[in-house]
Scaffold this active site. Structure first.
Site, PDB file in Angstrom:
ATOM      1  N   CYS A  17      38.104  39.921  51.954  1.00 49.73           N
ATOM      2  CA  CYS A  17      36.707  39.548  51.770  1.00 49.73           C
ATOM      3  C   CYS A  17      36.061  39.200  53.103  1.00 49.73           C
ATOM      4  O   CYS A  17      36.727  38.722  54.011  1.00 49.73           O
ATOM      5  CB  CYS A  17      36.617  38.327  50.848  1.00 49.73           C
ATOM      6  SG  CYS A  17      37.260  38.637  49.207  1.00 49.73           S
ATOM      7  N   LYS A  20      47.330  38.584  49.416  1.00 52.34           N
ATOM      8  CA  LYS A  20      47.173  40.026  49.241  1.00 52.34           C
ATOM      9  C   LYS A  20      46.646  40.652  50.526  1.00 52.34           C
ATOM     10  O   LYS A  20      45.563  40.303  51.006  1.00 52.34           O
ATOM     11  CB  LYS A  20      46.216  40.324  48.087  1.00 52.34           C
ATOM     12  CG  LYS A  20      46.159  41.801  47.691  1.00 52.34           C
ATOM     13  CD  LYS A  20      45.396  41.980  46.388  1.00 52.34           C
ATOM     14  CE  LYS A  20      45.525  43.396  45.860  1.00 52.34           C
ATOM     15  NZ  LYS A  20      44.855  43.548  44.543  1.00 52.34           N
ATOM     16  N   THR A  40      45.384  51.488  38.699  1.00 56.85           N
ATOM     17  CA  THR A  40      44.514  52.613  38.353  1.00 56.85           C
ATOM     18  C   THR A  40      45.077  53.473  37.220  1.00 56.85           C
ATOM     19  O   THR A  40      44.311  54.017  36.415  1.00 56.85           O
ATOM     20  CB  THR A  40      44.268  53.473  39.608  1.00 56.85           C
ATOM     21  OG1 THR A  40      43.621  52.669  40.593  1.00 56.85           O
ATOM     22  CG2 THR A  40      43.400  54.674  39.308  1.00 56.85           C
TER      23      THR A  40
END
Length: 304
Positions: free
Chosen positions: A129, A164, A265
């Site tokens: 971020c 992460k 995904t």
């Protein structure tokens, strides 16, 4: 039957299959297909301090062997998650990993305290971020910034902290080592790779945000390489992810050095993907006569 249990940062997972943040919501929709207790863990959709509506659409698009997304962290905010979603998840025998994203270290601290007190099993700190106090640079692209946010979260968390890692860096191992030195209990990788597609008929990007994160089978070889490199450099456990769609992929990721694996995904095409991955791991272990899934970690036989 092979033993699928994994001890990860002192937390026992019944099997090594976790859902990747941002692909599973908070589990409600997938719970209509199977009991969420079938999974080892659920990593919930990325949380922020306050509710976010996300980016303007179009914000997701298919690409060959994957998808591009720029959803923009649409979520109800950490307080509503604790009040409305966590009690539902706690009805299932599954470990809950809370993924959190912040623009400042102070935001990460607030969420770490709130989520720890609420009783999640682990925290996953998304450091991809922008750091608004550092000119918008992502925390995860700087060893110093990654270490600083990790250290702050660890000081205020009462549950294990997973950091992460972003693959959009020059050296994944440098960031991994900085985070380990700052006290992270574990790592998860990889996050999405920055990508872009253009519609040649409209001459506009396919995403309103212009660029987005690439995930799916297209990134799997990169994820395996980065997990392998990272596992050789650090001493803390790894949650490996990036394009895992079947049991063989999960085994490959664990051979590279992952302790747990995450499916993401693939679930958009098949909601049963994580269950099939779990069964595929077990079938492989049975075929090879391996008694425990933990025996796979880092067992790749490298060429010299």
């Amino acid at each position: 039957m092979a033993d699928l249990h994994v001890d990860f940062c002192g937390v026992t997972f019944k099997n090594p299959v976790v859902t990747a943040s941002g692909t599973y919501g908070f589990g409600r929709e997938y719970g209509e297909f199977y009991d969420l207790s079938e999974l080892g863990g659920i990593c919930v959709k990325g949380l922020t301090c306050k509710e976010r509506q996300g980016n303007v659409p179009p914000r997701i698009a298919e690409t060959p062997a994957g998808i591009l997304n720029s959803v923009g962290l649409q979520n109800p905010g950490v307080d509503r998650f604790i009040a409305e979603e966590l009690p539902v998840l706690r009805q299932h025998d599954v470990k809950v990993i809370a993924n959190m994203s912040g623009n400042t270290v102070e935001e990460y601290i607030y969420m770490a305290e709130r989520l720890s007190q609420a009783g999640v099993d682990l925290l996953e700190v998304n450091i991809s971020c922008p750091n608004v106090k550092a000119g918008g640079m992502a925390f995860g692209t700087s060893c110093d910034a990654a270490g600083a946010v990790t250290r702050a979260v660890k000081e205020h968390a009462s549950v294990p902290v997973i950091v992460k890692l972003s693959p959009n860096v020059t050296s994944i191992t440098d960031i991994a080592l900085a985070v380990q030195d700052a006290g992270a209990d574990a790592l998860s990788l990889i996050n999405t790779l920055l990508g872009m597609r253009i519609d040649i008929h409209t001459m506009r990007p396919v995403l309103h945000n212009n660029t987005g994160g690439l995930s799916g089978p297209a990134v799997f070889p990169i994820a395996v390489r980065m997990v392998w490199q990272t596992a050789r450099a650090v001493q803390i456990p790894i949650l490996g992810m990036g394009g895992i769609a079947k049991g063989e992929d999960a085994v490959e990721m664990m051979l590279a050095g992952a302790d747990l694996i995450a499916v993401g995904t693939a679930m958009f095409a098949d909601p049963y993907a994580p269950i099939k991955v779990r069964d595929g791991i077990e079938a492989y272990l049975t075929e090879k006569g391996i008694s425990r899934v933990t025996e796979l970690k880092g067992k790749v036989q490298e060429y010299k």
